[in-house]
Design an enzyme around this catalytic site. Structure first.
Site, PDB file in Angstrom:
ATOM      1  N   HIS A  76       0.831  -1.206   0.000  1.00 28.76           N
ATOM      2  CA  HIS A  76       0.000   0.000   0.000  1.00 28.76           C
ATOM      3  C   HIS A  76       0.865   1.255   0.000  1.00 28.76           C
ATOM      4  O   HIS A  76       0.533   2.252  -0.672  1.00 28.76           O
ATOM      5  CB  HIS A  76      -0.918  -0.032   1.225  1.00 28.76           C
ATOM      6  CG  HIS A  76      -1.746   1.193   1.404  1.00 28.76           C
ATOM      7  ND1 HIS A  76      -1.560   2.064   2.448  1.00 28.76           N
ATOM      8  CD2 HIS A  76      -2.759   1.699   0.664  1.00 28.76           C
ATOM      9  CE1 HIS A  76      -2.434   3.050   2.360  1.00 28.76           C
ATOM     10  NE2 HIS A  76      -3.171   2.860   1.286  1.00 28.76           N
ATOM     11  N   GLU A  79       2.095   1.861  -3.447  1.00 27.08           N
ATOM     12  CA  GLU A  79       1.008   2.439  -4.257  1.00 27.08           C
ATOM     13  C   GLU A  79       0.957   3.957  -4.100  1.00 27.08           C
ATOM     14  O   GLU A  79       0.825   4.701  -5.073  1.00 27.08           O
ATOM     15  CB  GLU A  79      -0.327   1.819  -3.840  1.00 27.08           C
ATOM     16  CG  GLU A  79      -1.537   2.427  -4.528  1.00 27.08           C
ATOM     17  CD  GLU A  79      -2.715   2.585  -3.596  1.00 27.08           C
ATOM     18  OE1 GLU A  79      -3.250   3.707  -3.511  1.00 27.08           O
ATOM     19  OE2 GLU A  79      -3.107   1.592  -2.948  1.00 27.08           O
ATOM     20  N   HIS A  80       1.051   4.431  -2.869  1.00 34.20           N
ATOM     21  CA  HIS A  80       1.072   5.878  -2.635  1.00 34.20           C
ATOM     22  C   HIS A  80       2.250   6.536  -3.350  1.00 34.20           C
ATOM     23  O   HIS A  80       2.101   7.608  -3.966  1.00 34.20           O
ATOM     24  CB  HIS A  80       1.170   6.165  -1.135  1.00 34.20           C
ATOM     25  CG  HIS A  80      -0.149   6.189  -0.440  1.00 34.20           C
ATOM     26  ND1 HIS A  80      -0.631   7.306   0.214  1.00 34.20           N
ATOM     27  CD2 HIS A  80      -1.101   5.236  -0.284  1.00 34.20           C
ATOM     28  CE1 HIS A  80      -1.817   7.043   0.741  1.00 34.20           C
ATOM     29  NE2 HIS A  80      -2.123   5.780   0.455  1.00 34.20           N
ATOM     30  N   GLU A 156      -3.765   7.892   7.572  1.00 35.73           N
ATOM     31  CA  GLU A 156      -4.866   7.137   6.969  1.00 35.73           C
ATOM     32  C   GLU A 156      -5.232   5.943   7.848  1.00 35.73           C
ATOM     33  O   GLU A 156      -6.410   5.659   8.071  1.00 35.73           O
ATOM     34  CB  GLU A 156      -4.463   6.658   5.573  1.00 35.73           C
ATOM     35  CG  GLU A 156      -5.541   5.897   4.831  1.00 35.73           C
ATOM     36  CD  GLU A 156      -5.088   5.411   3.455  1.00 35.73           C
ATOM     37  OE1 GLU A 156      -5.719   4.489   2.919  1.00 35.73           O
ATOM     38  OE2 GLU A 156      -4.090   5.954   2.915  1.00 35.73           O
TER      39      GLU A 156
END
Length: 465
Positions: A76, A79-80, A156
């Protein structure tokens, strides 16, 4: 396929039922065209010429389940960082350029996949292909951006989990359901492990997994193969293939005991019961997966479904209930029952009623009427999906990445139509019997309100002053 159809329901707001229950002929749903580049990258086109727009998606066969032990959250995080620049596109400019062309873009990570997409006018296809191919191999990971983006990811997580008791509850449920398996780790990562991720971890993961032979390009919309193929060959086909690791995951061992999680928090207003069964995915057993799809529709699709009619409408023990099968996975799938007790119903009473319905399903199976109506709902959802732009790209990308074939997706409505009542009862007895859990025991969770502690007398006096 179930999780993919759920996405399409969001896109299309499909009706829950239809009148025609006749089995469909063995016809393709999407009429997709496809080929494979010399470097191993698969290319799929789903033509849709209703408007001059396209959805362009690149799916990588890597997700949170592929992270090394102690590096949860890395997929993840990468991905950012895919939006943080190459030599050609400065950090933060990728999405800005897409918006300037009138499009929108985003990305998402799951246990098995990472995907990137742009929805934009069809005359911009070549541009977005060049932008996406650039970041497949040329990310630079500026150290300051890695550290600043880590703070974004941690925030997040805090918003989704630390500050949301439901997030904590489902995270802990998942960890119990998948012992000794990478699916036990949250996609966003455990907080302490994500905090420790380094630029070196990010670069190693990117170089290990981001390669054309581990990617699938799916384009849905107003373009022909005569246009797409030469673009794909020139833009993506020029990227050399690289050796990519196998998905060597540890497995859940045979288990015997059911488990229960009880989680209480003062912010919870309405109690919730969640029951999770670990069942085969489509990748593991296509025939059983199809039967589980139909079973879940019989039990949980709408107010005419068996669970709703019995527990909500007739017995009034629940204010709401869902019954959902998630079979799109490289490894195990899950079947989840979620229910909220009605006022005056305690959790033990609700759980007993659910077990009673499962026993009835195991012993009596489903009726031919229930079977026919469930298959019609599922088939209609798949057929209507072809009118969407982004929906077909999601279905093919996710399905192909986790092990389905083109034919599995194209002929899914026909395959659903062939499921029998006997097959539904067989999978119910094998995986959902509360009195015979075999070596796949279920996990039950209670999410409960928690009374606030009464203030101490001195605190009351201070407040009065």
């Amino acid at each position: 396929m179930r999780i993919l159809l759920a996405l399409l329901f969001v896109v299309l707001s499909l009706p829950a039922a239809a009148q025609d229950t006749a089995a469909p002929a063995r016809e393709k749903v999407f009429n997709a065209e496809y080929f494979t580049l010399d470097n191993g990258m698969q290319v799929v086109l789903v033509p849709n010429h209703r408007a001059p727009v396209i959805t362009h998606m690149v799916w990588y066969g890597v997700g949170a389940a592929d992270e090394k032990r102690g590096q949860s959250g890395l997929a993840h995080f990468v991905e950012h960082l895919m939006f943080k620049g190459t030599e050609k596109i400065p950090p933060g400019e990728f999405s800005t350029r897409i918006k300037a062309m009138g499009g929108n873009d985003n990305a998402f990570t799951a246990q098995d996949i990472t995907a990137y997409f742009q929805s934009i006018s069809s005359d911009r296809l070549e541009t977005v292909m060049e932008m996406e191919a650039d970041r497949m191999t040329n990310l630079i990971f500026p150290p300051e951006d890695v550290e600043s983006e880590k703070l974004v990811v941690l925030e997040e997580r805090r918003q989704r989990t630390e500050n949301d008791p439901r997030g904590y509850f489902f995270e802990q449920m998942n960890a119990i359901v998948f012992p000794n398996h990478p699916y036990a780790n949250p996609v966003i990562g455990w907080l302490h492990e994500t905090e420790a991720l380094t630029r070196e971890n990010v670069m190693a993961f990117y170089k290990e997994w981001y390669a054309p032979n581990n990617a699938i390009l799916v384009v849905s919309g107003d373009v022909t193969m005569d246009t797409l193929r030469p673009l794909a060959e020139r833009i993506y086909g020029s990227i050399p293939a690289r050796e990519v690791p196998d998905h060597n995951w540890t497995a859940v061992p045979p288990l015997k005991a059911t488990q229960k999680l009880i989680f209480a928090d003062p912010s919870i207003q309405q109690p919730m019961l969640s029951r999770v069964f670990r069942v085969p995915s489509e990748n593991q057993n296509k025939e059983e997966s199809l039967a589980l799809e139909v079973l879940a529709s019989v039990m949980g699709d709408g107010q005419s479904a068996r669970m709703y009619k019995s527990l909500v409408a007739e017995q009034k023990l629940a204010s709401g209930i869902s019954f959902h099968y998630s079979g799109s996975a490289r490894s195990d799938g899950t079947l989840r029952i979620t229910a909220n007790p009605a006022e005056g119903t305690d959790m033990d009473m609700l759980e007993t009623a659910i077990d009673s319905q499962l026993r009835k399903l195991v012993s009596e199976g489903v009726t031919e009427t229930e079977l026919s109506e469930a298959k019609t709902r599922l088939i209609d959802a798949a057929v209507f999906a072809r009118d969407s732009l982004q929906g077909p790209a999601m279905v093919f990308g996710y399905g192909l990445t986790v092990g389905s074939s083109i034919d599995d997706i194209e002929y899914w409505p026909h395959n659903i139509s062939q499921v029998t009542a006997e097959q539904v009862q067989t999978v119910a007895a094998k995986y959902l019997d509360p009195d015979n859990v075999g070596d796949r025991p279920y996990t039950t969770g209670y999410l409960l309100p928690k009374a606030q502690p009464a203030p101490a007398p001195e605190q009351i006096e201070e407040s009065a002053e």
